[in-house]
Design a protein around this motif. Structure first.
Motif, mmCIF file in Angstrom:
data_model
loop_
_atom_site.group_PDB
_atom_site.id
_atom_site.type_symbol
_atom_site.label_atom_id
_atom_site.label_comp_id
_atom_site.label_asym_id
_atom_site.label_seq_id
_atom_site.Cartn_x
_atom_site.Cartn_y
_atom_site.Cartn_z
ATOM 1 N N ARG A 63 -26.993 -31.133 -11.561
ATOM 2 C CA ARG A 63 -27.494 -30.454 -10.379
ATOM 3 C C ARG A 63 -26.949 -29.033 -10.308
ATOM 4 N NH1 ARG A 63 -31.972 -32.112 -7.683
ATOM 5 N NH2 ARG A 63 -32.107 -34.391 -7.830
ATOM 6 N N ASP A 101 -29.883 -27.253 -5.368
ATOM 7 C CA ASP A 101 -30.892 -28.278 -5.113
ATOM 8 C C ASP A 101 -31.855 -28.436 -6.293
ATOM 9 O OD1 ASP A 101 -32.148 -25.855 -4.943
ATOM 10 O OD2 ASP A 101 -33.242 -26.300 -3.089
ATOM 11 N N LYS A 102 -31.519 -27.812 -7.421
ATOM 12 C CA LYS A 102 -32.382 -27.845 -8.589
ATOM 13 C C LYS A 102 -31.763 -28.706 -9.686
ATOM 14 C CE LYS A 102 -35.133 -24.800 -11.565
ATOM 15 N NZ LYS A 102 -35.423 -23.383 -11.930
ATOM 16 N N LEU A 103 -32.598 -29.553 -10.304
ATOM 17 C CA LEU A 103 -32.141 -30.407 -11.392
ATOM 18 C C LEU A 103 -32.329 -29.668 -12.715
ATOM 19 C CD1 LEU A 103 -31.084 -33.320 -11.976
ATOM 20 C CD2 LEU A 103 -33.465 -33.948 -12.452
#
Length: 334
Positions: free
Chosen positions: A69, A72-74
């Motif tokens: 992570r 909030d971005k994978l």
């Protein structure tokens, strides 16, 4: 050529022994189930998928990495291991981490199915990274090897064998495998399985191979002879019948010599795609099979196992359309 990641494990029936009373694997009959899509051909009639799109999806399943992570971005980091069907076992850098394929990462990072599929095929989520170049390199190599020889491409012989266009239809590996098995004299039978109408794409080519009419691969068995029943001691391995496997709460029903997706006005697949998603099976497929199709069937798991064992003893080849609607209803589990 891409590995056979989708091949099904051979099913063995019976056993044999050598002079010392020990089991002889060389004589054990093999019933080989091949999933047509991504194992035998790269196109897919269910998803209207082209050969290149199929190859791209296959490549996305061969590159492994781990996710992390970043806010909030994978994000996904490539393990730098060679492409493989299974996770690399000698990955020291990512030891202890759960490795996932690029395809799995796309599905986790993008919840909209159509957008995830586009990301899988385009490799865009790894734009500018070294792994993108490796994926494109493998794509180019695979597509090059899928090209038909210039002297065969667009010929009447190729078209008669069901090979239309500039690329191979069925993977060359299959023909080499079957030629090797036939030469070994090991008893075996083959069942091609698909959710769609892909069987028609392989029946013509497969039968041409067995009849020594395939412009590329029949040469593999020229010393053996045709596998069409015309030579004593060599089984007829052509595809003669297409069957449909229907599934419901009562168990499986094999509809013999019938290729169906249910009533034309209300197909079983369209039922599975309806919104909202069905919560129970309301197709009444058994009634349609019995009263409308009036087809012969093999009903129940025990009888189906016996049918498959008998089929193995015949050493033939056949094709079965499996129940995509049932598979969808149960979360893509058979």
């Amino acid at each position: 050529m891409l590995p056979f990641c989708g091949a099904k494990s051979p099913r063995r029936y019976g056993s044999s022994t050598n002079g010392n009373g020990q089991s002889s694997k060389a004589n054990t009959p093999l019933l080989i189930h091949f999933d047509v899509n991504k194992t035998i051909i790269q196109s897919d009639s269910i998803q209207m998928k082209s050969i290149e799109e199929g190859v791209r999806e296959g490549i996305s399943e061969l590159f492994w990495g781990h996710t992390r992570r970043d806010g909030d971005k994978l994000q996904w980091e490539w393990s730098r291991a060679k492409p493989s069907c299974g996770p690399p076992t000698d990955d020291v850098v990512h030891a202890g981490m759960t490795l996932t394929t690029y395809q799995q990462y796309c599905k986790e990072a993008i919840k909209v199915k159509a957008e995830a599929k586009e990301a899988i095929r385009s490799f865009r989520l790894v734009e500018g990274q070294p792994v993108r170049a490796e994926m494109e390199k493998l794509l180019g190599l695979t597509m090059k090897r899928m090209q038909l020889p210039p002297n065969i491409k667009y010929t009447k012989e190729a078209e008669a064998a069901g090979v239309k266009g500039a690329t191979y239809n069925m993977f060359p590996t299959l023909f080499h495998l079957v030629a090797s098995l036939q030469r070994s004299r090991r008893p075996f039978a083959i069942i091609f399985r698909s959710f769609g109408a892909d069987h028609e794409n392989i029946k013509t080519e497969w039968n041409a191979f067995c009849e020594l009419r395939h412009p590329t691969f029949s040469s593999l068995i020229e010393d053996i002879g045709p596998m069409d029943g015309s030579v004593a001691g060599i089984p007829d391995r052509r595809i003669h019948g297409l069957h449909t496997l229907y599934r419901d709460a009562q168990g499986p029903v094999l509809v013999l010599h019938t290729f169906t997706n249910g009533p034309t006005e209300a197909t079983w697949d369209s039922w599975a795609k309806s919104k909202p998603k069905p919560k129970a099976d309301t197709r009444n497929g058994r009634e349609y099979i019995d009263k409308v199709l009036k087809a012969k069937t093999v009903d129940g798991l025990f009888k189906l196992q016996k049918w498959m064992k008998d089929f193995l003893m015949s050493q033939g080849t056949t094709a079965i359309k499996d129940d995509w609607a049932w598979w969808q209803l149960h979360g893509e589990r058979a």
